[in-house]
Structures are given as C-alpha cells and as structure tokens.
Design a protein around this motif. Structure first.
Motif, PDB file in Angstrom:
ATOM      1  N   THR A 131      22.035  -9.423  50.542  1.00  0.00           N
ATOM      2  CA  THR A 131      22.617  -9.688  49.236  1.00  0.00           C
ATOM      3  C   THR A 131      22.707 -11.181  48.945  1.00  0.00           C
ATOM      4  OG1 THR A 131      24.539  -9.200  47.833  1.00  0.00           O
ATOM      5  CG2 THR A 131      24.988  -9.738  50.103  1.00  0.00           C
ATOM      6  N   PRO A 132      22.589 -11.565  47.685  1.00  0.00           N
ATOM      7  CA  PRO A 132      22.757 -12.973  47.324  1.00  0.00           C
ATOM      8  C   PRO A 132      24.203 -13.429  47.509  1.00  0.00           C
ATOM      9  CG  PRO A 132      21.612 -11.759  45.592  1.00  0.00           C
ATOM     10  CD  PRO A 132      22.182 -10.750  46.533  1.00  0.00           C
ATOM     11  N   ASN A 133      24.389 -14.739  47.619  1.00  0.00           N
ATOM     12  CA  ASN A 133      25.707 -15.350  47.619  1.00  0.00           C
ATOM     13  C   ASN A 133      25.855 -16.136  46.316  1.00  0.00           C
ATOM     14  OD1 ASN A 133      26.445 -14.565  50.365  1.00  0.00           O
ATOM     15  ND2 ASN A 133      24.818 -15.971  50.969  1.00  0.00           N
ATOM     16  N   VAL A 134      27.081 -16.444  45.957  1.00  0.00           N
ATOM     17  CA  VAL A 134      27.309 -17.107  44.672  1.00  0.00           C
ATOM     18  C   VAL A 134      28.464 -18.097  44.759  1.00  0.00           C
ATOM     19  CG1 VAL A 134      28.867 -15.273  43.857  1.00  0.00           C
ATOM     20  CG2 VAL A 134      27.669 -16.709  42.182  1.00  0.00           C
ATOM     21  N   ILE A 135      28.324 -19.219  44.078  1.00  0.00           N
ATOM     22  CA  ILE A 135      29.463 -20.089  43.798  1.00  0.00           C
ATOM     23  C   ILE A 135      29.963 -19.701  42.417  1.00  0.00           C
ATOM     24  CG2 ILE A 135      30.263 -22.422  43.299  1.00  0.00           C
ATOM     25  CD1 ILE A 135      28.311 -23.510  45.301  1.00  0.00           C
ATOM     26  N   ALA A 136      31.236 -19.336  42.354  1.00  0.00           N
ATOM     27  CA  ALA A 136      31.839 -18.968  41.075  1.00  0.00           C
ATOM     28  C   ALA A 136      33.156 -19.720  40.916  1.00  0.00           C
ATOM     29  CB  ALA A 136      32.081 -17.461  41.010  1.00  0.00           C
ATOM     30  N   VAL A 137      33.537 -19.977  39.674  1.00  0.00           N
ATOM     31  CA  VAL A 137      34.757 -20.738  39.402  1.00  0.00           C
ATOM     32  C   VAL A 137      35.696 -19.943  38.507  1.00  0.00           C
ATOM     33  CG1 VAL A 137      33.583 -22.957  39.655  1.00  0.00           C
ATOM     34  CG2 VAL A 137      33.747 -21.902  37.386  1.00  0.00           C
ATOM     35  N   HIS A 138      36.974 -20.308  38.571  1.00  0.00           N
ATOM     36  CA  HIS A 138      37.968 -19.728  37.677  1.00  0.00           C
ATOM     37  C   HIS A 138      37.679 -20.216  36.252  1.00  0.00           C
ATOM     38  CE1 HIS A 138      41.977 -19.245  35.791  1.00  0.00           C
ATOM     39  NE2 HIS A 138      42.033 -18.175  36.566  1.00  0.00           N
TER      40      HIS A 138
END
Length: 321
Positions: free
Chosen positions: A122-129
């Motif tokens: 599975t891909p990984n992700v940087i996500a922000v609030h």
C-alpha cells in the motif's frame, strides 16, 4: 500406564509432517497485529481473518499487541511455539525499518521468523490537518522551510516505516519537523484529526477515510504511480524525492521453524481469501495492491527492504531518540 503413554508419544512422533498438517488447525489460530486497533495493519488483518475462519476450518482470532513501533508484537511471534497456532502480520516497520534503526531489538528479521505470504502492498501518505497553512506540496515544503522546528508530525511509532521515511524526507528536502511517536496508526490518526498534531506520515488505507471526509489534507504519496482516489496528489518521485517513494506491505509470518506443510496450508488459504470478490474489493478499496506471493518471494522482499533501510540509517546517520 506409563508404558502406554510412551507408546502413544512414539506413535505421535512417527506421524509424518504431512499427516500432522492434515489435522491443522485443530483449534483457533492467533493472528498477532503488532499495532493498536484502527491502523492499516489492523484493518487488513481483520478483513482476512473473517474469511480465513471458513477456509481453515477454525477461528482466526486477531490480537493487537502494540508498542515499540511494532516490536512488542513481533517478539510475541518470535517466542511462540512453531506449531502454526500463533501467526502474525509482518510489516515493513517490524521486519525492516525498526530492526535497521534499533540495534537493541531482540530478534533478527531474516532468521527469527518463517515468511508465509505477502498479502498486499500500500502507498504511504503525508497528510495535514485542515488548519495547517498549506494544502499542496509546493506550499507545504515552503512552510516547513520558512518555520524550521515549528511543526511536528505523528507516526505509528519510533523506528516504524513512517518514522524512517519521514526522517529520510526531512534530510533530502532540507526541512525540520519534530517526531511525535504513537503506539499505532490509530492513536496517531486520532490526535492528528483532532488537531493536536498538525501532520502525519501514515499508510494510505487508514488515513484515506479521513482524507475523503475532509478531516485530513493529502500532500504527497509514496507510490509507484498516482493513486486513483487521489488523482491530484503527486508522488515523492514527481517532487524529485524518489528514494522516499517506497510502499508498505502486509504479510503473514510465524516463528522460525514453522513446518513447511503448515506454511503451505496457510499460504494457500490466504490466496483463496484474496480471490473472494468482496475481500479483494475491501482490500483494494483501501488503496492497497494485492500481491499474494510465495513464501520464498516474501522472504526475498523482506531481505531487500531490510537492506534498503539499513543503508538509509547509515547514510542519513539516523538514531533513536
């Protein structure tokens, strides 16, 4: 009476491994998830366990053993009897990233487990609030460079794939953010969605529901290509950081010495499980790719990932806090 017990023991010992495996499993099988409930590892384990119950003829019971970036649960598998009644979910964090950065780990990922099957990647992700002052990659990296040390990021634990990939990203991008480790992706997500931590480096399946609901904003993904559910989000390769562009995996392994017949039986059952349309759909809906490979292929993948992260740790001089 004692003579009868000796004879019974001898008779059992004389059974071929294949004959013994024909009766496996004769009781419920534990499936150790080395992270807290709510993360991608837990999600995929529970999808599989529901169908494995019927395919193996016994209940597969998911047990969450969180802590140490997955090493607490991994050690539970190492210490288990090699009889097939304790299996575990193998991740990049437990078999490569954490062992690469932590010399004190009491297991060798290449010799202390028996690989069974790599189920999915599975891909990984940087996500922000949503309150973070950036909503795309260009403005994201500009904000980090403008305010070094102001922001922090959450992960599933120290030494996990999220930690090592983000630290590699920081080095290559020339930015600094503080690491906030948790006892699994579930707690890390909860605090990031609540705004207590401004960003997270996580596996996409566990973060995706919050992204779809607008409670997290995706910035960049680690994937071989753009993710269909996030068509406007670039990969690390697209932003010039190809070394960070590595996917996570979710496999099954057991303690070392697991009989080949048990390995083959679980491998075959897992392959049947992921061919069931609703199981395949549920896993693929998380953004994951079905792999379902052989024990030998999975062993080679583990060795390759371990070597990559050892080099990352050495080249970037990464150490545990």
């Amino acid at each position: 009476m004692q003579r009868r017990s000796v004879l019974q023991a001898a008779a059992l010992a004389s059974l071929s491994p294949l004959a013994w495996a024909d009766g496996y499993p004769a009781k419920p099988v534990r499936l150790i998830v080395p992270f807290a409930p709510g993360g991608t590892t837990d999600i995929i384990a529970r999808i599989l366990s529901e169908r494995m119950n019927g395919l193996l003829g016994q209940t597969m019971v998911v047990e969450n053993k969180a802590g140490g970036g997955g090493t607490v649960g991994a050690m539970e598998i190492v210490r288990a009897a090699a009889d097939g009644y304790t299996l575990g979910v193998a991740t990049v964090s437990t078999t490569a990233a954490n062992p690469a950065i932590n010399p004190r780990i009491a297991y060798n990922p290449l010799t202390d487990f028996t690989p069974v099957i790599n189920v999915a990647a599975t891909p990984n992700v940087i996500a922000v609030h949503p309150s973070f002052p950036a909503r795309d990659y260009k403005s994201f990296v500009a904000e980090l460079k403008k305010n070094p040390g102001k922001h922090s990021y959450s992960t599933s634990g120290t030494g996990g794939i999220g930690h090592l990939q983000m630290e590699l990203y920081k080095t290559l991008a020339g930015v600094f953010v503080l690491h906030i480790p948790y006892r699994g992706a579930g707690p890390a997500l909860n605090d990031t969605v609540a705004g207590q931590v401004p960003m997270i480096f996580d596996n996409l399946p566990s973060a995706l529901p919050f992204i779809k609901d607008g409670r997290l904003i995706p910035i960049v993904v680690a994937s071989s290509r753009r993710v269909p559910s996030l068509p406007n989000v670039p990969t690390f390769q697209e932003v010039g950081l190809e070394p960070v562009n590595r996917m996570a995996f979710y496999g099954i392994h057991g303690p070392k010495g697991l009989p080949k017949e048990v390995v083959d039986k679980v491998n075959a059952a897992m392959k049947k499980a992921v061919e069931i349309p609703d199981v395949r759909k549920r896993i693929e809906d998380t953004g994951s790719i079905i792999l379902a490979n052989s024990p030998a292929e999975f062993a080679a993948q583990i060795a390759a990932e371990f070597e990559v992260y050892k080099k990352v740790v050495a080249l970037q001089k990464l150490k545990l806090d």
